[in-house]
Design a protein around this motif. Structure first.
Motif, PDB file in Angstrom:
ATOM      1  N   LEU A  12      61.187  29.733  -9.618  1.00  0.00           N
ATOM      2  CA  LEU A  12      62.537  29.904  -8.879  1.00  0.00           C
ATOM      3  C   LEU A  12      61.940  30.608  -7.475  1.00  0.00           C
ATOM      4  O   LEU A  12      62.527  29.951  -6.533  1.00  0.00           O
ATOM      5  CB  LEU A  12      63.236  31.251  -9.398  1.00  0.00           C
ATOM      6  N   ASN A  15      60.912  27.153  -5.711  1.00  0.00           N
ATOM      7  CA  ASN A  15      61.830  26.385  -5.504  1.00  0.00           C
ATOM      8  C   ASN A  15      63.076  26.765  -4.476  1.00  0.00           C
ATOM      9  O   ASN A  15      63.806  26.022  -3.724  1.00  0.00           O
ATOM     10  CB  ASN A  15      62.615  25.742  -6.670  1.00  0.00           C
ATOM     11  N   ARG A  16      63.398  28.035  -4.538  1.00  0.00           N
ATOM     12  CA  ARG A  16      64.475  28.413  -3.677  1.00  0.00           C
ATOM     13  C   ARG A  16      64.099  29.633  -2.490  1.00  0.00           C
ATOM     14  O   ARG A  16      64.545  29.928  -1.678  1.00  0.00           O
ATOM     15  CB  ARG A  16      65.415  29.451  -4.720  1.00  0.00           C
ATOM     16  N   MET A  19      64.364  35.507  -2.653  1.00  0.00           N
ATOM     17  CA  MET A  19      65.393  35.844  -3.737  1.00  0.00           C
ATOM     18  C   MET A  19      65.358  37.364  -3.763  1.00  0.00           C
ATOM     19  O   MET A  19      64.205  38.200  -3.949  1.00  0.00           O
ATOM     20  CB  MET A  19      65.337  35.040  -4.825  1.00  0.00           C
ATOM     21  N   GLU A  23      69.502  38.781  -7.659  1.00  0.00           N
ATOM     22  CA  GLU A  23      69.450  37.267  -7.761  1.00  0.00           C
ATOM     23  C   GLU A  23      68.630  36.798  -8.784  1.00  0.00           C
ATOM     24  O   GLU A  23      68.892  36.026  -9.643  1.00  0.00           O
ATOM     25  CB  GLU A  23      69.328  36.660  -6.497  1.00  0.00           C
ATOM     26  N   ARG A  60      59.420  36.875  -1.867  1.00  0.00           N
ATOM     27  CA  ARG A  60      59.026  35.594  -1.858  1.00  0.00           C
ATOM     28  C   ARG A  60      57.598  35.108  -1.886  1.00  0.00           C
ATOM     29  O   ARG A  60      56.807  36.180  -1.948  1.00  0.00           O
ATOM     30  CB  ARG A  60      59.455  35.074  -0.313  1.00  0.00           C
TER      31      ARG A  60
END
Length: 339
Positions: A12, A15-16, A19, A23, A60
């Motif tokens: 997660l 890829n994103r 967060m 979340e 992150r």
């Protein structure tokens, strides 16, 4: 299970990007406290996770870090190949890209999984088009899809259901494929979000201007809610209908989920096997046609105006076939149960 969750958390973040703990907790379906513990576990394992405070803070990965954990389970590989929809991808102008991606994925899989994927492709096929209906012609779908992806404003010409033509400048938000029909979700400046049937666009040109997207807009959530509102708007009244045993079998096939729910909520059958259901129906002209599909296996008991409209239509049909008696036992009047 925790190892799977740690890997999911890592992917997660990869890829994103950044967060927050809430979340991540929502995505992993765990508590925020569990996320904090898992982040500590990743750090202890040598994964460079950075914590940033403030309104724009969160977790992150340190810039440039990527995991090389690429293993797939049997079921994960299966799901990737079942997710492929070559028809819709071709409509979007992505058919060649999808084919190339699938070839690359097959080449990257271990021999056993690659053989399994090939068998799967030969045994399952997705056809998104509804029965007994050709797919809508959508000559402007690829251009609309590019505008959705690149977030560009569209200058459009649109033909409404009544034949009226409109011109509009639209900010596209997403595309939805429902029952073989493509829909564009978009909004005009200072107007609410609406849904447009893509086949009714006779012009769609991207302006290059950046489209505005409402903060936090969720396409899937919007579609669910708009579908619910449409269903409520269409089914404004409830018909009281008596059904024969055969009519009870036909109801879910002809009325879908609404028919199945009505049947599930019905009371016990009478001595002849007929039962009374409360069925949500559309406006009277549509409801009459829909209910007549049940033929002699149903009797509309109420509301009175709907019963009268059905009776008038049946009388008009009978008048077109004068002298044709031949009523079988299935069409003879049966005793009416309690209203």
């Amino acid at each position: 299970m925790r190892a799977d969750r740690l890997l999911s958390l890592l992917l997660l973040l990869q890829n994103r990007g950044r967060m927050t703990a809430p979340e991540l907790a929502a995505a992993l379906e765990v508590s925020v406290r569990t996320v904090h513990r898992d982040i500590e576990a990743l750090g202890a394992a040598g994964i460079p996770v950075r914590s940033e405070r403030g309104r724009a803070g969160g977790y992150r990965l340190v810039d440039g870090y990527r995991t090389r954990l690429t293993g797939l389970t049997d079921s994960q590989a299966d799901s990737l190949f079942l997710a492929g929809a070559p028809g819709p991808a071709h409509d979007l102008g992505l058919g060649a890209d999808l084919a190339a991606a699938r070839l690359k994925l097959q080449a990257a899989l271990p021999a056993g999984l690659a053989d399994r994927a090939r068998r799967l492709e030969g045994r399952f096929h997705l056809d998104a088009t509804a029965w007994f209906r050709d797919a809508d012609p959508v000559p402007h779908l690829a251009a609309i899809a590019r505008a959705v992806w690149e977030q560009h404003v569209l200058r459009t010409g649109y033909r409404r259901w009544n034949g009226e033509e409109r011109s509009a400048v639209l900010h596209p938000l997403g595309l939805v494929l429902k029952g073989g029909i493509w829909y564009l979700v978009a909004h005009a400046p200072d107007k609410p979000v609406r849904t447009y049937r893509v086949s009714r666009f006779h012009r769609a040109e991207a302006t290059g201007e950046r489209a505005e997207r409402p903060p936090g807009f969720d396409l899937a959530a919007h579609w669910r809610e708009s579908s619910r509102r449409l269903d409520a708007a269409l089914h404004r009244q409830t018909a009281l209908v008596r059904l024969s045993p055969r009519g009870q079998r036909l109801l879910p096939m002809l009325f879908g989920a609404a028919g199945a729910r009505a049947l599930a909520d019905a009371g016990p059958a009478d001595a002849d096997g007929w039962t009374l259901v409360r069925l949500p129906v559309e406006a009277q002209p549509v409801a009459v046609g829909d209910l007549l599909r049940l033929g002699a296996e149903a009797e509309v008991v109420g509301p009175p105006d709907l019963r009268s409209a059905v009776a008038a239509t049946v009388a008009a049909l009978a008048a077109r076939y004068p002298g044709q008696r031949g009523a079988s036992t299935s069409t003879k009047r049966r005793p009416r149960g309690p209203r």
